[in-house]
Scaffold this motif. Sequence first.
Motif, PDB file in Angstrom:
ATOM      1  N   LYS A 238      15.210  -5.421 -15.981  1.00 27.97           N
ATOM      2  CA  LYS A 238      15.408  -4.014 -16.333  1.00 27.97           C
ATOM      3  C   LYS A 238      16.160  -3.308 -15.202  1.00 27.97           C
ATOM      4  O   LYS A 238      15.773  -3.387 -14.040  1.00 27.97           O
ATOM      5  CB  LYS A 238      14.054  -3.351 -16.551  1.00 27.97           C
TER       6      LYS A 238
ATOM      7  N   HIS B 222      17.010   0.193 -13.831  1.00 26.35           N
ATOM      8  CA  HIS B 222      16.586   1.585 -13.972  1.00 26.35           C
ATOM      9  C   HIS B 222      17.784   2.513 -13.875  1.00 26.35           C
ATOM     10  O   HIS B 222      18.731   2.225 -13.157  1.00 26.35           O
ATOM     11  CB  HIS B 222      15.569   1.933 -12.873  1.00 26.35           C
TER      12      HIS B 222
ATOM     13  N   PRO C 131      25.007  14.196  -6.246  1.00 23.05           N
ATOM     14  CA  PRO C 131      25.203  15.562  -5.778  1.00 23.05           C
ATOM     15  C   PRO C 131      26.169  16.307  -6.703  1.00 23.05           C
ATOM     16  O   PRO C 131      27.022  15.674  -7.329  1.00 23.05           O
ATOM     17  CB  PRO C 131      25.798  15.383  -4.380  1.00 23.05           C
TER      18      PRO C 131
ATOM     19  N   GLU D  90      23.427  11.107  -1.091  1.00 25.02           N
ATOM     20  CA  GLU D  90      23.886  10.630  -2.396  1.00 25.02           C
ATOM     21  C   GLU D  90      22.878   9.663  -2.971  1.00 25.02           C
ATOM     22  O   GLU D  90      22.858   8.494  -2.614  1.00 25.02           O
ATOM     23  CB  GLU D  90      25.233   9.904  -2.233  1.00 25.02           C
ATOM     24  N   ARG D  91      22.031  10.138  -3.859  1.00 20.48           N
ATOM     25  CA  ARG D  91      21.096   9.278  -4.586  1.00 20.48           C
ATOM     26  C   ARG D  91      20.258   8.429  -3.616  1.00 20.48           C
ATOM     27  O   ARG D  91      20.229   7.199  -3.721  1.00 20.48           O
ATOM     28  CB  ARG D  91      21.832   8.356  -5.549  1.00 20.48           C
TER      29      ARG D  91
ATOM     30  N   GLN E  47      16.962   6.938  -2.245  1.00 20.28           N
ATOM     31  CA  GLN E  47      15.622   6.633  -2.733  1.00 20.28           C
ATOM     32  C   GLN E  47      14.991   5.547  -1.877  1.00 20.28           C
ATOM     33  O   GLN E  47      15.675   4.757  -1.243  1.00 20.28           O
ATOM     34  CB  GLN E  47      15.690   6.117  -4.183  1.00 20.28           C
TER      35      GLN E  47
ATOM     36  N   LEU F 128      25.557   4.084  -5.193  1.00 14.77           N
ATOM     37  CA  LEU F 128      25.540   3.541  -6.541  1.00 14.77           C
ATOM     38  C   LEU F 128      26.317   2.244  -6.555  1.00 14.77           C
ATOM     39  O   LEU F 128      27.352   2.135  -5.918  1.00 14.77           O
ATOM     40  CB  LEU F 128      26.227   4.543  -7.471  1.00 14.77           C
TER      41      LEU F 128
ATOM     42  N   PRO G 183      25.753  -2.458 -11.874  1.00 11.41           N
ATOM     43  CA  PRO G 183      24.791  -3.565 -11.987  1.00 11.41           C
ATOM     44  C   PRO G 183      25.452  -4.913 -12.233  1.00 11.41           C
ATOM     45  O   PRO G 183      24.916  -5.943 -11.841  1.00 11.41           O
ATOM     46  CB  PRO G 183      23.924  -3.162 -13.169  1.00 11.41           C
TER      47      PRO G 183
ATOM     48  N   LEU H 198      19.010  -7.492  -8.178  1.00 12.42           N
ATOM     49  CA  LEU H 198      18.636  -6.707  -9.362  1.00 12.42           C
ATOM     50  C   LEU H 198      17.121  -6.728  -9.539  1.00 12.42           C
ATOM     51  O   LEU H 198      16.515  -5.707  -9.879  1.00 12.42           O
ATOM     52  CB  LEU H 198      19.314  -7.263 -10.619  1.00 12.42           C
ATOM     53  N   GLY H 199      16.537  -7.890  -9.307  1.00 12.55           N
ATOM     54  CA  GLY H 199      15.084  -7.998  -9.395  1.00 12.55           C
ATOM     55  C   GLY H 199      14.391  -7.137  -8.349  1.00 12.55           C
ATOM     56  O   GLY H 199      13.367  -6.509  -8.608  1.00 12.55           O
TER      57      GLY H 199
ATOM     58  N   PHE I   8      15.529  -4.370  -7.027  1.00 13.29           N
ATOM     59  CA  PHE I   8      15.605  -2.957  -7.420  1.00 13.29           C
ATOM     60  C   PHE I   8      14.715  -2.670  -8.621  1.00 13.29           C
ATOM     61  O   PHE I   8      14.206  -1.558  -8.766  1.00 13.29           O
ATOM     62  CB  PHE I   8      17.054  -2.567  -7.723  1.00 13.29           C
ATOM     63  N   GLU I   9      14.546  -3.661  -9.462  1.00 14.00           N
ATOM     64  CA  GLU I   9      13.672  -3.467 -10.626  1.00 14.00           C
ATOM     65  C   GLU I   9      12.244  -3.201 -10.174  1.00 14.00           C
ATOM     66  O   GLU I   9      11.565  -2.312 -10.687  1.00 14.00           O
ATOM     67  CB  GLU I   9      13.717  -4.712 -11.514  1.00 14.00           C
TER      68      GLU I   9
ATOM     69  N   GLY J 151      11.861   0.202  -8.888  1.00  8.28           N
ATOM     70  CA  GLY J 151      11.973   1.275  -9.876  1.00  8.28           C
ATOM     71  C   GLY J 151      13.205   2.137  -9.665  1.00  8.28           C
ATOM     72  O   GLY J 151      13.239   3.296 -10.079  1.00  8.28           O
ATOM     73  N   THR J 152      14.211   1.584  -8.970  1.00  8.27           N
ATOM     74  CA  THR J 152      15.425   2.360  -8.729  1.00  8.27           C
ATOM     75  C   THR J 152      16.630   1.622  -9.310  1.00  8.27           C
ATOM     76  O   THR J 152      16.559   0.443  -9.619  1.00  8.27           O
ATOM     77  CB  THR J 152      15.666   2.543  -7.220  1.00  8.27           C
ATOM     78  N   ALA J 153      17.712   2.348  -9.420  1.00  5.09           N
ATOM     79  CA  ALA J 153      18.977   1.728  -9.826  1.00  5.09           C
ATOM     80  C   ALA J 153      19.526   0.933  -8.640  1.00  5.09           C
ATOM     81  O   ALA J 153      19.141   1.178  -7.503  1.00  5.09           O
ATOM     82  CB  ALA J 153      19.955   2.813 -10.230  1.00  5.09           C
TER      83      ALA J 153
ATOM     84  N   LYS K  18      21.444  -0.041  -5.504  1.00  6.66           N
ATOM     85  CA  LYS K  18      22.006   0.815  -4.473  1.00  6.66           C
ATOM     86  C   LYS K  18      23.142   0.109  -3.759  1.00  6.66           C
ATOM     87  O   LYS K  18      23.176  -1.104  -3.659  1.00  6.66           O
ATOM     88  CB  LYS K  18      20.930   1.179  -3.440  1.00  6.66           C
TER      89      LYS K  18
END
Lengths: 217, 306
Positions: free
Chosen positions: A49, A51, A57, B105-106, B108, B129, B132, B140-141, B143-144, B147-149, B151
């Motif tokens: 998955k 997210h 910004p 910028e994003r 997390q 960003l 993917p 990818l695992g 980040f999964e 719980g984030t996209a 990075k």
Amino acid sequence: MTSESFRPLTTLLHRRAASTLSTTTTNTLRSRIHFATRPNPTLPRRRIKVHPPPPGPPTKDPISVLTAAQIKALDPSGSRAELFSRNNPQAIRPGDIVYVRRKNGEPFSGVLLNIRRRGIDTSILLRDQLTKLGVEMWLKVYSPIIDSINLVQSKEKMARRAKLYYMRKLKHDFGPVRGIVSDWVRKSYAAKKGVDKAGQSAGQKGQKEQKAKKAKK
Amino acid sequence: MPPRISITPCLRRLWGNSCPFRLIQPPGPVNRCRSFTTTSPNTFGNRPKRISSSGSPELLEGSKAASLERKRLATRPGVLAVKKGMTAIFKPNGRRIACTVLQLERVQVTAVKTRQKHGYWAVQVGSGLRNPKNVTRPMLGHFEVAGTAPKKHLREFRVKDENGLMMPGTTFAADFFIEGQYVDVKANCKGHGFAGGMKRHGFSGQPASHGNSLNHRTMGSAGQSQGGGSRVLPGKRMPGRMGGHQVTRPHVQVMKIDKELGTILLFGPVPGPKGCTVAIQDTILGPPPVIPGAAATSSEPAVVTA
């Protein structure tokens, strides 16, 4: 045990041992040598998955937004910005004589050589001759210590350059602007008679005017 | 070197554990201190604890626990920001303060390092960003789980203890820092490539004229003759690669925070070119900042503010 994961030599020995000792377990090659395999290769891979990202910004150029906000705070009426705007026909241009009053210190005047546009750091270069000595001064247009920037005399013909550094040469040097500026200051005070100008450092004429005003009162 | 293959387990199977001669100890690291330690072996190797304080009344200086205690670390994690450029702030008294604009910028939290599992406390922060499809499956695992996209940049920020940890997925806002507090700024400085002696070390060069041929910017001598060691001494400053390494600017004041734009204005310059990633964390040279509100720590993927 780390030794279990990679033993090509021992697996061969094991195979021979298995045949000689006739062990019950029939170990396939796959289960003995540990590859990075999936538990069941026939099934599809687990779907990872991804997210959704958080919002980014609002702008990728925050400096222009910050500059605009700063200019609005330091120059609310917009008069200072208009004085040096490219679109304004009555703007101050290179070659004009400019008189700058500051909150602390003596006022400075001179020929405008350069307008350096850098957002909040926009500055002007004024050149004057004080007792035959050339003096140049950079002044930040949006600085809070600058009380007023006044156009004393504009150049009759437009300067054919944006930066008038040639005026540093003796041949093109304008010379002292004191005479022109003092005339202008006198006229401007005469025009603004009666208006209270508190807290401004003025020339001798200005002080006399203020004393005269006080005497009248 | 080829990996060491042990044949003793195989031999043991062959002889059914009734080997005529004594076998050597099985290979692989053995944690002989297992009876003394309360922590599980750390992720990066099962190295046994050389100095254990369990037998002594006080914490021994050479132990890992003592090392972590005396290490000067920030209480809170840091933030990754992008250097956008420089501007200035005018104070009412006329003072002009040059500032660097950094934008979040994003940003997390993507992972957390703990004393029990990794041997230290840290918060892994990600920013930016990444498409993917360009991210490897293992990442990818990773980040999964967070719980984030995916990075673009990841960096760990060491913290003093578990109070500094944050829940993975927590988003950082610009007001994580307070106006007026001091921070340490880390970034890779501008790279200058293969730089000559004059640029790299400030050598004076040689005369431009007076017969000098082809050697105006060269190093000149590299040392003495036989009396100086008959060699070039190690550490002799010479031309070479300059820049592109991490530079820390400690104790930099935060001048202004703009939460909507996501910008932090820091006093003075910051290493690196425009667009580079900069790590900002509370300064270790001074007391931690006093956060006015209550401790807004981990409570599900929430926006973290000061």
